[in-house]
Write a protein that holds these residues in place. Structure first.
Motif, PDB file in Angstrom:
ATOM      1  N   PRO A  20     -22.649  50.318 -25.354  1.00 25.80           N
ATOM      2  CA  PRO A  20     -22.432  50.521 -23.919  1.00 25.80           C
ATOM      3  C   PRO A  20     -21.276  49.654 -23.435  1.00 25.80           C
ATOM      4  CG  PRO A  20     -24.306  49.092 -24.280  1.00 25.80           C
ATOM      5  CD  PRO A  20     -23.843  49.539 -25.629  1.00 25.80           C
ATOM      6  N   MET A  27     -28.396  56.271 -28.094  1.00 26.66           N
ATOM      7  CA  MET A  27     -26.982  55.883 -28.043  1.00 26.66           C
ATOM      8  C   MET A  27     -26.216  56.302 -29.300  1.00 26.66           C
ATOM      9  SD  MET A  27     -27.122  52.107 -26.174  1.00 26.66           S
ATOM     10  CE  MET A  27     -26.660  51.321 -27.660  1.00 26.66           C
ATOM     11  N   ILE A  81     -21.645  51.032 -15.626  1.00 27.81           N
ATOM     12  CA  ILE A  81     -22.144  51.011 -17.000  1.00 27.81           C
ATOM     13  C   ILE A  81     -21.942  52.401 -17.579  1.00 27.81           C
ATOM     14  CG2 ILE A  81     -24.182  50.684 -18.453  1.00 27.81           C
ATOM     15  CD1 ILE A  81     -25.248  48.876 -16.139  1.00 27.81           C
ATOM     16  N   GLN A  82     -21.401  52.449 -18.792  1.00 22.05           N
ATOM     17  CA  GLN A  82     -21.189  53.717 -19.493  1.00 22.05           C
ATOM     18  C   GLN A  82     -21.821  53.609 -20.874  1.00 22.05           C
ATOM     19  OE1 GLN A  82     -17.087  55.419 -18.681  1.00 22.05           O
ATOM     20  NE2 GLN A  82     -16.762  53.241 -18.254  1.00 22.05           N
ATOM     21  N   ILE A  83     -22.687  54.584 -21.187  1.00 25.16           N
ATOM     22  CA  ILE A  83     -23.402  54.550 -22.455  1.00 25.16           C
ATOM     23  C   ILE A  83     -23.258  55.917 -23.129  1.00 25.16           C
ATOM     24  CG2 ILE A  83     -25.624  54.175 -23.588  1.00 25.16           C
ATOM     25  CD1 ILE A  83     -26.455  52.633 -20.995  1.00 25.16           C
ATOM     26  N   THR A 132     -21.946  61.073 -21.928  1.00 26.17           N
ATOM     27  CA  THR A 132     -22.021  59.659 -21.564  1.00 26.17           C
ATOM     28  C   THR A 132     -22.890  59.520 -20.322  1.00 26.17           C
ATOM     29  OG1 THR A 132     -19.795  59.252 -22.438  1.00 26.17           O
ATOM     30  CG2 THR A 132     -20.680  57.603 -20.923  1.00 26.17           C
ATOM     31  N   MET A 153     -33.155  53.368 -25.494  1.00 29.84           N
ATOM     32  CA  MET A 153     -31.690  53.303 -25.445  1.00 29.84           C
ATOM     33  C   MET A 153     -31.103  53.278 -26.854  1.00 29.84           C
ATOM     34  SD  MET A 153     -31.081  53.616 -22.310  1.00 29.84           S
ATOM     35  CE  MET A 153     -29.346  53.372 -22.211  1.00 29.84           C
TER      36      MET A 153
END
Length: 125
Positions: free
Chosen positions: A117, A113, A30-32, A77, A109
């Protein structure tokens, strides 16, 4: 020759169960993308009872490795490698009240952000 057979048997005894288990475990990445100035806010939530502590109690959770990357332009990230017994376990986890819309987790989140994501399921060896 007997020692060699013993060594091969020992290696097979140790490695084959690991291969069998790893074939069953589902791994995701997972990349946010987040605002650099909001990293402390994200960390505070992740290390609170509704963060990693909640995740680690979930059925099927095997492990995770979180971290951050920063590119040459300073974009940050949040990344996490997650391991679950099944994909269904992961999606059931996302459906818990602690991860649903309006929860502390989802609100934090959303606040940190800078973009959507991404979720990748990784085929491991």
């Amino acid at each position: 020759m007997r020692r060699f057979k013993y060594l091969l048997t020992t290696i097979a005894f140790i490695i084959l169960p690991l291969v069998a288990v790893s074939a069953q475990v589902q791994t995701n990445l997972i990349q946010i993308p987040i605002m650099a100035e909001k990293k402390a806010e994200l960390d505070a939530m992740l290390f609170s009872p509704v963060g990693f502590a909640h995740t680690m109690k979930q059925k099927g959770f095997v492990g995770g490795e979180p971290g951050y990357t920063t590119d040459e332009d300073g974009n940050v990230t949040f990344v996490i490698w997650g391991k679950w017994q099944t994909k269904e376990d992961y999606y059931n986890y996302l459906a818990t009240p602690e991860r649903s819309e309006g929860s502390k987790f989802s609100e934090t989140m959303r606040a940190v952000m800078t973009g959507p994501p991404s979720l990748l399921w990784v085929k491991t060896y």
